[in-house]
Write an enzyme that holds these catalytic residues in place. Sequence first.
Site, PDB file in Angstrom:
ATOM      1  N   HIS A   1       8.816   1.896  18.754  1.00 33.77           N
ATOM      2  CA  HIS A   1       7.594   2.367  17.946  1.00 33.77           C
ATOM      3  C   HIS A   1       7.841   3.801  17.479  1.00 33.77           C
ATOM      4  O   HIS A   1       6.921   4.769  17.779  1.00 33.77           O
ATOM      5  CB  HIS A   1       6.279   2.380  18.688  1.00 33.77           C
ATOM      6  CG  HIS A   1       5.172   2.064  18.003  1.00 33.77           C
ATOM      7  ND1 HIS A   1       4.127   1.317  18.304  1.00 33.77           N
ATOM      8  CD2 HIS A   1       4.910   2.558  16.540  1.00 33.77           C
ATOM      9  CE1 HIS A   1       3.147   1.264  17.288  1.00 33.77           C
ATOM     10  NE2 HIS A   1       3.636   2.088  16.021  1.00 33.77           N
TER      11      HIS A   1
ATOM     12  N   ARG B   1       2.436  -3.684  12.200  1.00 30.59           N
ATOM     13  CA  ARG B   1       1.876  -3.950  13.692  1.00 30.59           C
ATOM     14  C   ARG B   1       2.119  -5.310  14.294  1.00 30.59           C
ATOM     15  O   ARG B   1       2.312  -6.138  13.459  1.00 30.59           O
ATOM     16  CB  ARG B   1       0.149  -4.101  13.264  1.00 30.59           C
ATOM     17  CG  ARG B   1      -0.430  -2.899  12.875  1.00 30.59           C
ATOM     18  CD  ARG B   1      -0.627  -1.833  13.983  1.00 30.59           C
ATOM     19  NE  ARG B   1      -1.296  -0.719  13.660  1.00 30.59           N
ATOM     20  CZ  ARG B   1      -0.918   0.669  13.159  1.00 30.59           C
ATOM     21  NH1 ARG B   1       0.382   0.536  13.222  1.00 30.59           N
ATOM     22  NH2 ARG B   1      -1.631   1.539  12.934  1.00 30.59           N
TER      23      ARG B   1
ATOM     24  N   GLU C   1       3.395  -2.494  24.906  1.00 30.66           N
ATOM     25  CA  GLU C   1       4.054  -1.371  24.737  1.00 30.66           C
ATOM     26  C   GLU C   1       3.870  -0.390  25.902  1.00 30.66           C
ATOM     27  O   GLU C   1       2.638  -0.119  25.983  1.00 30.66           O
ATOM     28  CB  GLU C   1       3.746  -0.587  23.264  1.00 30.66           C
ATOM     29  CG  GLU C   1       4.495  -1.533  22.017  1.00 30.66           C
ATOM     30  CD  GLU C   1       4.110  -0.571  20.772  1.00 30.66           C
ATOM     31  OE1 GLU C   1       3.567   0.712  20.872  1.00 30.66           O
ATOM     32  OE2 GLU C   1       4.243  -1.118  19.808  1.00 30.66           O
TER      33      GLU C   1
ATOM     34  N   GLY D   1       0.711  -1.275  -0.073  1.00 31.51           N
ATOM     35  CA  GLY D   1       0.016   0.011   0.123  1.00 31.51           C
ATOM     36  C   GLY D   1       0.709   1.179  -0.282  1.00 31.51           C
ATOM     37  O   GLY D   1       2.091   1.288  -0.484  1.00 31.51           O
ATOM     38  N   ARG D   2       0.430   2.264   0.696  1.00 28.60           N
ATOM     39  CA  ARG D   2       1.010   3.594   0.435  1.00 28.60           C
ATOM     40  C   ARG D   2       2.410   3.508   1.372  1.00 28.60           C
ATOM     41  O   ARG D   2       3.448   4.015   0.841  1.00 28.60           O
ATOM     42  CB  ARG D   2       0.429   4.628   1.405  1.00 28.60           C
ATOM     43  CG  ARG D   2       1.091   6.009   1.668  1.00 28.60           C
ATOM     44  CD  ARG D   2      -0.011   6.883   2.250  1.00 28.60           C
ATOM     45  NE  ARG D   2      -0.302   6.319   3.730  1.00 28.60           N
ATOM     46  CZ  ARG D   2       0.459   6.422   4.672  1.00 28.60           C
ATOM     47  NH1 ARG D   2       1.460   7.239   4.566  1.00 28.60           N
ATOM     48  NH2 ARG D   2      -0.069   6.343   5.970  1.00 28.60           N
TER      49      ARG D   2
END
Length: 313
Positions: free
Chosen positions: A280, A232, A261, A150-151
Amino acid sequence: MRVIVTDDWEHAALSATEWGDLGSDVSVEAIGEHLDAARLADRLAGADVVVAMRERTRWDAALISRLPDLRLLITTGAANAAIDLAACAAHGITVCGTRSHPGSAAELTWALILAAARRLDRVFPAMAEGWPSSVGTALHGRTLGLLGLGRVGGTVARVGAAFGMEVVAWTPTLNAARAAEYGARAVRRDEVVESAHFLSLHLPLTATTARTVGAADFARMRADAWLVNSSRAGIVDTGALRAALEAGSIAGAALDVFDEEPLGRDSFLRGRSDVILTPHLGYVTDSAFRVWFADVVEDIRAWRGGEPIRVLE
């Protein structure tokens, strides 16, 4: 009106935009630490508006029910899987999002790939004490495998092609023409996994993709391959990853996302020579923060005017 930004670990939210544009009757504060649900509910008492920093906190029905004063919840970014939208609707809470700055996640992906290829995670600290030397992995002529185009995946693909890598990609609907737009070849999922020297994940986390990168994939991967995940954590079966690392069946993992997290101090991922970790940081850039918080101010003003924008449903 009271506005609180949660999980501002970088202590950057208050300087990222002109909060004063909201007017003198609005107070804005930021919480710079991660709090459990009970402590967070206490800190948010009396807040009319809460700004959630991505998915750092789980906004489930239990937490929402403890925030009777909350009327507007804004997430940085256009979507947030950690927010229970149904619970918000049931409590009369409007949920809005923001735009995002392009490129941040793709840039971090390449930081991880380059760190793995040249083992910069070892070189940087060792250089402080001496003159370390190691033989790196050349990217030119190697294969970059992408699950997701995707992007973000598309940007990663173009950079890989510019480095002279063979770029192969898979998504359920990918065709040859679309893959070619990014300098990639569309191939079967198994071929991506089996051929990649660097296997990078760029799939959304859904019921279909959850834990789908697992033992079968690690068994197919090259022994000199690195898994790279800036997407993810839930896409990967963490137990299977641990088994693969402990068996030495893959070269290593470069990870920016985790099931828990902040990452627990006792995580098996810490202290391993075959693991590179970043906290992250995929979206944590100056440009992203400016876009997010300018939109947050805009969201609040529109909501106060009775015409909320970028509403998530």
